[in-house]
Design an enzyme around this catalytic site. Structure first.
Site, mmCIF file in Angstrom:
data_model
loop_
_atom_site.group_PDB
_atom_site.id
_atom_site.type_symbol
_atom_site.label_atom_id
_atom_site.label_comp_id
_atom_site.label_asym_id
_atom_site.label_seq_id
_atom_site.Cartn_x
_atom_site.Cartn_y
_atom_site.Cartn_z
ATOM 1 N N GLU A 97 0.828 -1.211 0.000
ATOM 2 C CA GLU A 97 0.000 0.000 0.000
ATOM 3 C C GLU A 97 0.864 1.264 0.000
ATOM 4 O O GLU A 97 0.377 2.366 0.235
ATOM 5 C CB GLU A 97 -0.933 -0.023 1.228
ATOM 6 N N THR A 193 0.178 1.309 10.277
ATOM 7 C CA THR A 193 0.286 1.043 8.842
ATOM 8 C C THR A 193 0.440 2.342 8.049
ATOM 9 O O THR A 193 0.810 2.318 6.889
ATOM 10 C CB THR A 193 -0.968 0.311 8.317
ATOM 11 N N ASP A 332 -18.529 1.415 11.378
ATOM 12 C CA ASP A 332 -17.132 1.458 10.918
ATOM 13 C C ASP A 332 -16.940 2.530 9.851
ATOM 14 O O ASP A 332 -16.122 2.385 8.947
ATOM 15 C CB ASP A 332 -16.672 0.081 10.397
ATOM 16 N N HIS A 643 -8.964 -15.382 6.660
ATOM 17 C CA HIS A 643 -9.125 -16.513 5.740
ATOM 18 C C HIS A 643 -10.252 -16.331 4.743
ATOM 19 O O HIS A 643 -10.444 -17.192 3.885
ATOM 20 C CB HIS A 643 -9.308 -17.808 6.536
ATOM 21 N N MET A 681 -0.289 -17.745 12.450
ATOM 22 C CA MET A 681 -1.542 -18.344 12.930
ATOM 23 C C MET A 681 -1.392 -18.624 14.426
ATOM 24 O O MET A 681 -0.862 -19.653 14.833
ATOM 25 C CB MET A 681 -1.836 -19.630 12.142
#
Ligand code: CA
Length: 712
Positions: A97, A193, A332, A643, A681
């Site tokens: 990004e 980020t 959101d 996932h 995970m």
């Protein structure tokens, strides 16, 4: 007028040619004396960025964040001669990004896991690389992939945020660590980020994590030392303790309940802009934590400064004004989206405006000196509100939008992924248009009556399984048909769309406009495309071999103009989107920087043949229908953020329907015991019981058998 601009530009390029030659010399000859500090970016240079258009000095090129370049060697007339000059593989498999920063012939760009690369902007040769060594198990604390949106350059340092909440400054010449500071509490699921901005020697950085139940803030650090200078919290803390910022004596009146125990939210994870004349710093503020206002603020109050643009004094972090796009946010609907500053003639007056197309679907034009509302119209389908009342500047909500009050699930636009997300817009002063990478996505919001705060998990209070694409193929197809992605060329003065370029899917790249009347954008199909900025006519494209979501930049070295984009499919939609994400041709992991110039003829190496998968064989069904429905609910609440919807992977994260026999065998040690935490995970023993895990297993077996039966 145009001739004058061009003459000036060529004179400047002449000067830059000499400077670039000196820089190249110091880099390539180790023994040569150091003639020039790399990345010697100063306040004066950013303020005068139009005087050196060959460089891209700050995230949005200038503090106004317009992402418009005065370079005009590449034009709508010759852009069809554009070819690949070089490409650089960024490694890993995560989404890209980043907006590259280019200073005096060197490009500074970030890849997955907050890695930083310094590249020769002419050849693509690596000068140095820096890996902050983020623990892969930190992935569970990320809402939206292990992505990074880029660095800041300041007086010989390259400064970047790191996923785990660190802010690091590197020596621009060598990539060695100059200083490092932990900007977040390490016991809370914060992440960084966004790209830092540097204003007057102060590094401004926010963070993310509202989905996971944190409290947002921005901090200013000294660019030379890393010392903390000020911190501004976007929401009030516990009112029984002293407020960190004076303004929260007021904002606290817009909150109810015990929001400080569930985070509150309001993370400032992307947009920052600065007006040096007005001495204002603008911060885009995120959604509430939890999303559902019932669980955050006892169902009442505006909850300042959620979903707001807040103006601060850059020297002190002192509050000046705010405008809230979505009072009492429950969906959101962040206001962290890209903000652009421009001077526009509106009603025969020149107005200093700030513009934003936040997730909620309205395009806002505000007076950036005062925060006064000027206008807002829908740039995409938005069903939660009919309009913005011009007197109060507040949205007029539709009655069904408050799912948490009605208790009735509602099909609504926009989706939590937004009518527009973080993908940068562009404003061209030549056309007067704002180019919005817009999208239309339906979602079903439903009140989760069983919600309980989970300090280690997602905190929404929303029933995700309602938003999951239904099992019935026809309804699912109809749902998919509603999804759209497009460029909206928006006239901000008249608040109307001038034209639209329709894409085949949502989640397309950021935009760049130039003085050559060219508009550049990558897309979900893996193309990098040039359009005419005035008409939207498609002029040129090349296949990037991966979906492009980041914003392009342009720069020049030795009189030659380049266009660069950091490509790489990923981000939140790739992770959660399931079949919808996987259907794009660009849904392939291939993180890389692509750089184009006129008449270049390089070609990308052929894509590797996809690994031959053994045919998916059915398994013995597990559980009854009730168990599978519960497994679906639990999957959507705990697993689908990585996932994918209905266990279909639209990214490089493993598709759980296709697990190997070994993985099925080890399902509980992996899910509960964290057997594969080194691959990201982590174990869910604190969140899921053995019974829960059995239900998820039963759901996944069903989904595998669906696939084996050719159902999807
Ligand atoms: Ca969010």
């Amino acid at each position: 007028m145009i001739t004058h601009v061009k003459t000036t530009r060529f004179l400047k390029i002449g000067v830059l040619m000499v400077m670039s030659a000196l820089v190249a010399c110091t880099q390539k000859t180790a023994e040569a004396p150091k003639l020039e500090t790399p990345a010697a970016v100063t306040k004066e240079r950013i303020l005068n960025a139009d005087g050196e258009p060959g460089n891209w000095l700050s995230h949005g090129r200038t503090y106004s964040e317009q992402r418009y370049s005065p370079l005009s060697q590449i034009t709508d007339q010759n852009v069809d001669q554009l070819g690949l000059a070089w490409h650089f593989d960024l490694g890993d498999t995560r989404g890209i990004e980043a907006t590259p920063i280019v200073v005096d012939g060197v490009m500074y760009v970030t890849g997955g896991w907050s890695k930083v690369f310094a590249l020769d902007a002419v050849t693509g040769e690596q000068i140095w690389a820096y890996d902050p060594g983020v623990d892969k198990a930190y992935f569970i604390n990320l809402c939206c992939d292990a992505v990074n949106r880029g660095v800041a350059a300041w007086e010989g340092k390259i400064i970047t945020g790191v996923l785990d909440g660190r802010l690091v400054a590197l020596d621009a010449a060598t990539g060695e660590l100059a200083w490092e500071v932990q900007t977040t509490p390490t016991d809370k699921p914060y992440s960084i980020t966004g790209a830092p901005r540097v204003v007057d020697g102060k590094v401004i950085i926010g963070n993310g994590g509202s989905e996971l139940g944190v409290r947002g803030y921005v901090t200013a650090y000294d660019a030379n030392s890393g010392d903390q200078l000020w911190r501004f919290y976007t929401v009030p803390g516990n009112p029984n303790e002293p407020f960190e910022n004076a303004i929260h004596a007021e904002t606290v009146k817009t909150w109810s309940g015990e929001w400080w125990n569930v985070g509150g939210g309001g993370t400032a994870w992307d947009a920052i802009a600065h007006d040096p004349e007005l001495d204002l710093l603008y911060i885009g503020v995120g959604n509430g934590a939890p999303w559902n206002r019932v669980y955050r603020s006892a169902g009442s109050g505006d909850n300042l400064f959620l979903s707001s643009i807040v103006a601060l004094r850059p020297d002190t972090g002192e509050y000046v004004w705010h405008y809230q796009t979505t009072p009492g946010e429950s969906w959101d609907y962040t206001a962290t989206q890209h903000m652009i500053l421009a001077d526009l003639e509106i009603d025969n007056r020149i107005r200093k405006v700030i513009m934003q197309a936040p997730k909620n679907g309205f395009f806002y034009v505000l007076d950036r000196a005062t925060g006064e509302f000027i206008s807002a119209e829908k740039y995409t389908l938005a069903t939660w509100a009919t309009h913005i009342d011009p007197e109060s500047g507040r949205p007029v909500e539709t009655p069904e939008a408050r799912y948490e009050e009605t208790g009735v699930p509602t099909l609504q636009f926009p989706h939590p992924l937004g009518g527009h997300n973080w993908h940068p817009m562009s404003f061209s002063p030549d056309t007067g248009l704002v180019y919005i990478p817009a999208q239309e996505i339906p979602v079903v919001y439903g009140h989760d009556s069983g919600y309980e705060y989970d300090p280690a998990g997602w905190n929404t209070g929303v029933r995700f399984e309602l938003a999951s694409a239904p099992d019935d193929p026809e309804t699912r197809a109809a749902f998919g048909e509603m999804v759209k992605g497009y460029i909206s060329a928006w006239d901000p003065v008249n608040q109307t769309e001038k034209w639209r370029v329709q894409h085949s899917n949502m989640w397309n790249g950021g935009l760049l406009s130039t003085a050559g009347n060219v508009l550049f954008q990558g897309n979900a199909e893996g193309e990098f495309v040039a359009y005419a900025a005035d008409t939207g006519e498609r002029l040129w494209s090349q296949f990037a071999q991966t979906g492009v979501v980041a914003g392009p930049v342009t720069y020049s070295v030795d009189g030659e103009q380049y266009v660069a984009v950091a490509a790489g499919w990923g981000g939140s939609f790739a992770l959660v989107g399931g079949e919808l994400a996987s259907r794009s041709k660009g849904a392939v992991s291939n993180p890389r920087v692509l750089v184009y110039k006129l008449n270049a003829k390089n070609i990308l190496p052929p894509m590797p043949e996809p690994a031959q998968m053994a045919a998916i064989t059915p398994m013995e069904a597990v559980g009854d229908e009730a168990m599978i429905i519960e497994g679906h609910r639990l999957y959507m609440a705990n697993c689908h953020m990585c996932h994918g919807d209905r266990a279909v992977s639209g990214s490089s994260i493993p598709d759980l329907r296709k697990m190997s026999a070994d993985t099925w065998e080890l399902f509980k040690p992996i899910v509960l015991g964290g057997l594969r935490h080194e691959q990201g995970m982590v174990g869910f023993a604190e969140t899921l019981s053995v019974e829960d895990t059995d239900a998820i297993y039963a759901y996944l077996v069903k989904r595998r058998n669906d696939l084996a039966a050719g159902l999807d």
